[in-house]
Design a protein around this motif. Structure first.
Motif, PDB file in Angstrom:
ATOM      1  N   UNK A   1       2.765   1.162  -4.973  1.00  0.00           N
ATOM      2  CA  UNK A   1       2.519  -0.255  -5.269  1.00  0.00           C
ATOM      3  C   UNK A   1       1.297  -0.760  -4.513  1.00  0.00           C
ATOM      4  N   UNK A   2       1.115  -0.271  -3.267  1.00  0.00           N
ATOM      5  CA  UNK A   2      -0.056  -0.696  -2.495  1.00  0.00           C
ATOM      6  C   UNK A   2      -1.337  -0.175  -3.143  1.00  0.00           C
TER       7      UNK A   2
ATOM      8  N   UNK B   1      -2.419  -3.501  -4.057  1.00  0.00           N
ATOM      9  CA  UNK B   1      -2.574  -4.034  -2.702  1.00  0.00           C
ATOM     10  C   UNK B   1      -1.511  -5.082  -2.425  1.00  0.00           C
TER      11      UNK B   1
ATOM     12  N   UNK C   1       7.252   4.636  -3.454  1.00  0.00           N
ATOM     13  CA  UNK C   1       6.994   3.462  -4.298  1.00  0.00           C
ATOM     14  C   UNK C   1       6.204   2.401  -3.535  1.00  0.00           C
ATOM     15  N   UNK C   2       6.464   2.282  -2.225  1.00  0.00           N
ATOM     16  CA  UNK C   2       5.690   1.336  -1.395  1.00  0.00           C
ATOM     17  C   UNK C   2       4.216   1.709  -1.425  1.00  0.00           C
TER      18      UNK C   2
ATOM     19  N   UNK D   1      11.723   5.365  -1.977  1.00  0.00           N
ATOM     20  CA  UNK D   1      11.348   3.961  -1.721  1.00  0.00           C
ATOM     21  C   UNK D   1       9.989   3.892  -1.012  1.00  0.00           C
ATOM     22  N   UNK D   2       9.770   4.806  -0.058  1.00  0.00           N
ATOM     23  CA  UNK D   2       8.491   4.839   0.666  1.00  0.00           C
ATOM     24  C   UNK D   2       7.352   5.220  -0.283  1.00  0.00           C
TER      25      UNK D   2
END
Lengths: 51, 186
Positions: free
Chosen positions: B165-166, B170, B161-162, B158-159
């Motif tokens: 995605x950023x 952004x 993917x965070x 999950x981290x």
């Protein structure tokens, strides 16, 4: 917004792991509300076949 | 009727099954440089949401509320993937059959729809065949090593993917057909 969704999910997983049930459910609920809003934002994109 | 221990083991196996498309999709993103589309990211969110309910079952004991959480996520995820399947249901002029490369004959968004529908069906079967206790007390369970490992894998994925995605878009909406990362020098 996608970043926020993944971040909230990461926080939810951590909260579950450390045993905080109610905060995890609240965080998950907020995530789902944003999720529904963000999907409707994309679903309202008419027929953009490049999605 | 299935005992609580058996259901707990089935929950653990289902978490590993959920990890397969999540890690696979992230692997394709990294190895094949296939940048995920906005709806692809939302499908991943749905799969993580399904995992939330099952992880709560492992940590706090089997409870209908936890299954409800998974079903809600699976329903929204199924809506997202159905939307994408319908977008690509007609063949394009250039001959391409959909977004991205197919895996085992199906595109990733079609696999996502299969995962969501199977999740709902499996949860329904578990709820029907489980031997429910009369008093559903929410007690913290002691996690074994494998269960702890699953928790850590989900937190790490999950981290990751965070961060992905950023780097891709952004805090603004991701482009419909992404070709490069916004915050990564290619």
């Amino acid at each position: 917004m996608d970043v926020l969704l993944f971040l909230l999910l990461t926080i939810t997983f951590v909260l579950i792991y450390i045993g905080k049930r109610k905060p995890a459910i609240v965080t998950f609920g907020v995530t789902m509300l944003i999720y529904i809003y963000w999907f409707s934002y994309h679903a309202d994109d008419k027929l953009n076949i490049n999605l | 009727m299935l005992s609580i221990d058996t259901v707990r083991k089935i929950n653990l196996i289902s978490l590993f099954l959920l990890l397969t498309p999540l890690v696979g999709a992230f692997g394709i993103q990294i190895i094949d440089s296939e940048i995920p589309c906005p709806l692809c990211l939302l499908q991943r969110v749905g799969m993580f949401g399904v995992a939330v309910g099952i992880l709560m079952n492992l940590k706090f004991g089997i409870h209908p509320l936890h299954y409800g959480i998974s079903i809600v996520s699976a329903l929204i995820g199924a809506a997202v993937s159905t939307r994408q399947v319908l977008l690509h249901v007609a063949p394009k002029v250039d001959g391409s059959t959909g977004f991205g490369d197919p895996v085992l004959g199906l595109h990733l968004y079609t696999w996502a729809l299969v995962v969501f529908l199977v999740s709902i069906f499996a949860i329904a079967l578990l709820m029907i065949f489980m031997k429910w206790a009369k008093n559903l007390a929410e007690e913290k369970q002691v996690l074994n090593k494998i269960e702890k490992a699953v928790f850590f894998i989900f937190i790490i994925v999950a981290l990751a993917n965070t961060i992905g995605a950023f780097l891709e878009c952004g805090f603004s909406p991701c482009p419909d057909n992404p070709t490069h990362y916004k915050y990564l020098i290619n």
